[in-house]
Design a protein around this motif. Structure first.
Motif, PDB file in Angstrom:
ATOM      1  N   GLU A  48       0.813  -1.219   0.000  1.00  8.18           N
ATOM      2  CA  GLU A  48       0.000   0.000   0.000  1.00  8.18           C
ATOM      3  C   GLU A  48       0.846   1.269   0.000  1.00  8.18           C
ATOM      4  O   GLU A  48       0.302   2.371  -0.161  1.00  8.18           O
ATOM      5  CB  GLU A  48      -0.948   0.003   1.205  1.00  8.18           C
ATOM      6  CG  GLU A  48      -0.252  -0.081   2.553  1.00  8.18           C
ATOM      7  CD  GLU A  48      -0.060  -1.514   3.002  1.00  8.18           C
ATOM      8  OE1 GLU A  48       0.290  -1.720   4.174  1.00  8.18           O
ATOM      9  OE2 GLU A  48      -0.281  -2.424   2.171  1.00  8.18           O
ATOM     10  N   ASP A  49       2.150   1.160   0.210  1.00  9.93           N
ATOM     11  CA  ASP A  49       3.020   2.336   0.171  1.00  9.93           C
ATOM     12  C   ASP A  49       3.146   2.862  -1.259  1.00  9.93           C
ATOM     13  O   ASP A  49       3.180   2.087  -2.230  1.00  9.93           O
ATOM     14  CB  ASP A  49       4.412   1.987   0.708  1.00  9.93           C
ATOM     15  CG  ASP A  49       4.389   1.631   2.187  1.00  9.93           C
ATOM     16  OD1 ASP A  49       3.458   2.093   2.876  1.00  9.93           O
ATOM     17  OD2 ASP A  49       5.289   0.893   2.629  1.00  9.93           O
ATOM     18  N   LYS A  50       3.257   4.203  -1.383  1.00  6.25           N
ATOM     19  CA  LYS A  50       3.359   4.810  -2.706  1.00  6.25           C
ATOM     20  C   LYS A  50       4.677   4.435  -3.390  1.00  6.25           C
ATOM     21  O   LYS A  50       4.726   4.246  -4.604  1.00  6.25           O
ATOM     22  CB  LYS A  50       3.247   6.330  -2.597  1.00  6.25           C
ATOM     23  CG  LYS A  50       1.878   6.810  -2.129  1.00  6.25           C
ATOM     24  CD  LYS A  50       1.831   8.329  -2.059  1.00  6.25           C
ATOM     25  CE  LYS A  50       0.448   8.808  -1.618  1.00  6.25           C
ATOM     26  NZ  LYS A  50       0.366  10.280  -1.538  1.00  6.25           N
TER      27      LYS A  50
ATOM     28  N   SER B  15       4.907   0.743  -5.535  1.00  3.48           N
ATOM     29  CA  SER B  15       4.609   0.631  -6.967  1.00  3.48           C
ATOM     30  C   SER B  15       5.604   1.432  -7.802  1.00  3.48           C
ATOM     31  O   SER B  15       5.948   1.045  -8.920  1.00  3.48           O
ATOM     32  CB  SER B  15       3.178   1.106  -7.239  1.00  3.48           C
ATOM     33  OG  SER B  15       3.014   2.453  -6.802  1.00  3.48           O
ATOM     34  N   LEU B  16       6.078   2.571  -7.214  1.00  3.65           N
ATOM     35  CA  LEU B  16       7.038   3.382  -7.952  1.00  3.65           C
ATOM     36  C   LEU B  16       8.340   2.613  -8.173  1.00  3.65           C
ATOM     37  O   LEU B  16       8.879   2.581  -9.290  1.00  3.65           O
ATOM     38  CB  LEU B  16       7.313   4.678  -7.188  1.00  3.65           C
ATOM     39  CG  LEU B  16       8.318   5.642  -7.835  1.00  3.65           C
ATOM     40  CD1 LEU B  16       7.790   6.129  -9.177  1.00  3.65           C
ATOM     41  CD2 LEU B  16       8.612   6.820  -6.920  1.00  3.65           C
TER      42      LEU B  16
END
Length: 451
Positions: A129-131, A134-135
């Protein structure tokens, strides 16, 4: 293509459910992740930072740590490359490893290492769920795709260089096939990058590719034609780098430098570079001089135009003068014997010049030139060698020399040809013959005498 898509889906899948499944299915891995997170928090505290898992400061610190480890792995890979691999390459007697080094394959492999480090470690410190999760997933996947593409392209370049140094390169070029493979790799890279950025399955994108197939065929028309032509050229061994070709349609006359996928580069003899479509080699008229270069000689085919009015029978004075020429000794003996037998057969007196056969200055001159070419050390006697008389024209009688020079180099060939015709023109007065010249002082003098 289906196997490639399966590999892509298996290697670059970053879904939350897959990560959770792996975490629950492997308790030992979960424990390792917990230990690493705890170590990272303790390291931050040692540096005076208060870190809590999931906080922004923790994520930035974890991000910096990942990139620091990636950079350290890159430096380590370069050191191994410099002190181990490159030394082995320099000591090796093989040429293929030198080509790999010149193409930068080893250097590009070293650049894959930090990408692998980032790709395998980001999921240890970040939650789905951390941004940054996915980055980093997308960033590392894109980086790995790009570096893998560059490594494969460099490997193909090395393969081309290795092949160009082999004996097979003289029989069939592979530049076109290498360029096609690079093009396909580039298209696959673009396709996978779009799939990754859009978050869509490659199969989904592939299904929509048929809608623009006509546009792609139009865009890559020359590429497709060049690829087909490249197959024909390689299969039939029609052309190769280094061949001398002539194409009057494109004002091309020179040596092939490169046969590519789309264009062929030819260096003309005036040192200009011409580029023409690859498919033109199979669709247009092309003269390839390879047969000449691989044969025993280069053809000399040139005529001297003789004044018709200078052709005459040979009198006794001329015959006596010709007998002093070594190149005509045997010819004159054989001809005299032949004429004597002919007169006996026809019961003609030697003084009957109107009915008996006689030697002409032109026929004797042809015999002299034939003997001269047979004795010439720079003429290949194993190939056709003759002096022939062509159909008379309004500018005289063409006397053509047809033979092959042993020397095929352009400068030396022209020198030999010029020397032969220098001698031909200089020896004409000995046979009472004149070379035709449209406007000459001789013609002017003849007109004055006639008046």
């Amino acid at each position: 293509m289906s196997y490639l898509m399966m590999f892509y889906s298996a290697f670059f899948s970053t879904s939350v459910s897959a990560s959770e499944t792996a975490a629950t299915a492997n308790p030992m891995r979960s424990q390792v992740v917990a230990d690493l997170v705890e170590f990272l928090i303790e390291a931050g505290q040692y540096l005076g930072m208060k870190l809590e898992q999931g906080s922004m400061s923790y994520q930035l610190f974890a991000l910096g740590s990942i990139f620091l480890v990636a950079f350290a792995s890159f430096i380590l890979a370069k050191l191994i490359l410099h002190f181990k691999v490159l030394r082995l390459v320099s000591r090796s007697n093989n040429t293929w490893d030198d080509c790999l080094m010149e193409a930068g394959v080893f250097r590009r492999i070293a650049r894959i290492v930090p990408g692998i480090v980032v790709y395998t470690t980001y999921s240890l410190f970040f939650e789905p769920e951390d941004k940054l999760y996915s980055l980093l997933a997308n960033f590392s996947a894109i980086y790995l795709l790009f570096t893998a593409w560059r490594t494969l392209s460099g490997s193909l370049t090395a393969i081309e260089n290795i092949y160009s140094r082999s004996l097979l390169a003289k029989k069939a070029p592979i530049t076109g096939f290498i360029q096609v493979t690079k093009l396909l790799l580039t298209l696959v890279l673009i396709f996978l990058l779009l799939s990754l950025l859009l978050g869509k399955s490659p199969i989904y994108l592939l299904s929509g590719l048929t809608a623009i197939a006509a546009v792609l065929l139009l865009i890559f028309r020359d590429t497709i034609l060049g690829f087909v032509a490249g197959i024909q050229i390689a299969a039939n061994r029609m052309f190769n780098t280094g061949d001398w070709i002539a194409m009057p349609k494109y004002e091309v006359d020179g040596e092939i430098l490169e046969i590519g996928l789309n264009v062929v580069k030819v260096q003309n003899w005036d040192k200009t570079i011409s580029t023409l479509p690859t498919y033109s080699l199979t669709t247009d008229a092309v003269k390839n001089w390879r047969g000449m270069t691989e044969s025993g000689g280069r053809r000399i085919k040139r005529s001297v135009y003789l004044d018709i009015h200078s052709v005459s029978f040979a009198d006794a004075e001329l015959l006596e003068e010709w007998e002093g020429m070594k190149l005509l000794n045997q010819y004159l003996k054989d001809k005299k014997q032949e004429l004597v037998e002919d007169r006996k057969l026809k019961e003609i007196e030697e003084t009957d010049i109107l009915n008996c056969r006689r030697l002409t200055n032109l026929g004797t001159f042809r015999a002299y030139l034939t003997s001269y070419l047979k004795k010439h050390e720079m003429i290949n006697q194993d190939l056709t060698c003759m002096v022939r008389q062509l159909k008379p024209t309004e500018i005289g009688i063409p006397l053509e020399i047809y033979c092959f020079s042993k020397e095929k180099n352009w400068v030396a060939y022209e020198q030999i040809q010029a020397d032969i015709f220098d001698h031909v023109l200089a020896i004409l007065p000995v046979f009472k013959l004149r070379a035709y010249q449209r406007v000459s002082s001789h013609n002017e003098q003849a007109q004055k005498n006639a008046q």
